[in-house]
Write a protein that holds these residues in place. Structure first.
Motif, PDB file in Angstrom:
ATOM      1  N   TYR A 147     -75.255  61.815 -45.663  1.00 52.29           N
ATOM      2  CA  TYR A 147     -75.758  60.724 -44.830  1.00 52.29           C
ATOM      3  C   TYR A 147     -76.735  59.885 -45.642  1.00 52.29           C
ATOM      4  O   TYR A 147     -77.573  60.431 -46.363  1.00 52.29           O
ATOM      5  CB  TYR A 147     -76.510  61.266 -43.611  1.00 52.29           C
ATOM      6  N   GLN A 148     -76.636  58.582 -45.487  1.00 50.44           N
ATOM      7  CA  GLN A 148     -77.617  57.673 -46.073  1.00 50.44           C
ATOM      8  C   GLN A 148     -78.056  56.717 -44.976  1.00 50.44           C
ATOM      9  O   GLN A 148     -77.225  56.072 -44.331  1.00 50.44           O
ATOM     10  CB  GLN A 148     -77.022  56.879 -47.231  1.00 50.44           C
ATOM     11  N   LEU A 149     -79.367  56.630 -44.780  1.00 54.79           N
ATOM     12  CA  LEU A 149     -79.945  55.752 -43.772  1.00 54.79           C
ATOM     13  C   LEU A 149     -80.972  54.858 -44.449  1.00 54.79           C
ATOM     14  O   LEU A 149     -81.884  55.354 -45.116  1.00 54.79           O
ATOM     15  CB  LEU A 149     -80.623  56.572 -42.667  1.00 54.79           C
ATOM     16  N   PHE A 150     -80.799  53.558 -44.280  1.00 56.90           N
ATOM     17  CA  PHE A 150     -81.701  52.606 -44.934  1.00 56.90           C
ATOM     18  C   PHE A 150     -82.317  51.655 -43.922  1.00 56.90           C
ATOM     19  O   PHE A 150     -81.644  51.195 -42.996  1.00 56.90           O
ATOM     20  CB  PHE A 150     -80.946  51.787 -45.986  1.00 56.90           C
ATOM     21  N   ASP A 151     -83.596  51.377 -44.101  1.00 56.94           N
ATOM     22  CA  ASP A 151     -84.327  50.367 -43.331  1.00 56.94           C
ATOM     23  C   ASP A 151     -84.215  49.062 -44.121  1.00 56.94           C
ATOM     24  O   ASP A 151     -84.911  48.868 -45.114  1.00 56.94           O
ATOM     25  CB  ASP A 151     -85.784  50.799 -43.178  1.00 56.94           C
ATOM     26  N   LEU A 152     -83.334  48.191 -43.696  1.00 51.64           N
ATOM     27  CA  LEU A 152     -83.046  46.977 -44.457  1.00 51.64           C
ATOM     28  C   LEU A 152     -84.197  45.978 -44.460  1.00 51.64           C
ATOM     29  O   LEU A 152     -84.267  45.139 -45.362  1.00 51.64           O
ATOM     30  CB  LEU A 152     -81.769  46.329 -43.924  1.00 51.64           C
ATOM     31  N   HIS A 153     -85.097  46.071 -43.485  1.00 54.02           N
ATOM     32  CA  HIS A 153     -86.262  45.172 -43.487  1.00 54.02           C
ATOM     33  C   HIS A 153     -87.256  45.561 -44.574  1.00 54.02           C
ATOM     34  O   HIS A 153     -87.780  44.705 -45.277  1.00 54.02           O
ATOM     35  CB  HIS A 153     -86.967  45.193 -42.133  1.00 54.02           C
ATOM     36  N   ASN A 154     -87.513  46.855 -44.697  1.00 54.65           N
ATOM     37  CA  ASN A 154     -88.509  47.337 -45.653  1.00 54.65           C
ATOM     38  C   ASN A 154     -87.921  47.768 -46.997  1.00 54.65           C
ATOM     39  O   ASN A 154     -88.671  47.989 -47.946  1.00 54.65           O
ATOM     40  CB  ASN A 154     -89.293  48.501 -45.050  1.00 54.65           C
ATOM     41  N   ASP A 155     -86.607  47.886 -47.048  1.00 57.72           N
ATOM     42  CA  ASP A 155     -85.928  48.358 -48.264  1.00 57.72           C
ATOM     43  C   ASP A 155     -84.594  47.624 -48.432  1.00 57.72           C
ATOM     44  O   ASP A 155     -83.521  48.221 -48.337  1.00 57.72           O
ATOM     45  CB  ASP A 155     -85.703  49.880 -48.156  1.00 57.72           C
ATOM     46  N   PRO A 156     -84.635  46.324 -48.674  1.00 56.83           N
ATOM     47  CA  PRO A 156     -83.395  45.543 -48.737  1.00 56.83           C
ATOM     48  C   PRO A 156     -82.457  45.945 -49.883  1.00 56.83           C
ATOM     49  O   PRO A 156     -81.261  45.660 -49.825  1.00 56.83           O
ATOM     50  CB  PRO A 156     -83.872  44.103 -48.890  1.00 56.83           C
ATOM     51  N   TRP A 157     -82.971  46.623 -50.885  1.00 53.14           N
ATOM     52  CA  TRP A 157     -82.136  47.050 -52.011  1.00 53.14           C
ATOM     53  C   TRP A 157     -81.589  48.457 -51.816  1.00 53.14           C
ATOM     54  O   TRP A 157     -80.928  48.999 -52.706  1.00 53.14           O
ATOM     55  CB  TRP A 157     -82.920  46.963 -53.321  1.00 53.14           C
ATOM     56  N   GLU A 158     -81.889  49.055 -50.666  1.00 45.80           N
ATOM     57  CA  GLU A 158     -81.357  50.374 -50.286  1.00 45.80           C
ATOM     58  C   GLU A 158     -81.643  51.446 -51.335  1.00 45.80           C
ATOM     59  O   GLU A 158     -80.760  52.162 -51.788  1.00 45.80           O
ATOM     60  CB  GLU A 158     -79.857  50.275 -49.992  1.00 45.80           C
ATOM     61  N   LYS A 159     -82.891  51.573 -51.680  1.00 46.23           N
ATOM     62  CA  LYS A 159     -83.298  52.564 -52.687  1.00 46.23           C
ATOM     63  C   LYS A 159     -83.895  53.829 -52.075  1.00 46.23           C
ATOM     64  O   LYS A 159     -83.965  54.853 -52.742  1.00 46.23           O
ATOM     65  CB  LYS A 159     -84.298  51.933 -53.649  1.00 46.23           C
TER      66      LYS A 159
END
Length: 70
Positions: free
Chosen positions: A20-32
């Motif tokens: 599973y990968q979950l990203f917060d696109l507002h705070n981490d737009p580069w998905e790191k």
């Protein structure tokens, strides 16, 4: 994969192991920063997983992964 304005969830299998990968696109737009294991995001992970499963079922996705999403 499911995406909202803020969140992106990716689920895939590697060598039989569910990932599973979950990203917060507002705070981490580069998905790191994968937040899938963070206890603070357990509810969000569950919500997006349920939504992804519903979408896969509605679309008639016959894939093994779509049927195995919990």
């Amino acid at each position: 994969m499911i995406r909202t304005d803020r969140w992106k969830l990716i689920i895939y299998d590697v060598d039989g192991k569910r990932t599973y990968q979950l990203f917060d696109l507002h705070n981490d737009p580069w998905e790191k920063n994968n937040l899938a294991e963070a206890s603070a995001h357990k509810g969000r992970l569950g919500e997006l997983t349920r939504r992804l499963k519903e979408l896969a079922q509605k679309a008639g996705d016959p894939s093994e992964l779509a049927n195995a999403i919990k």
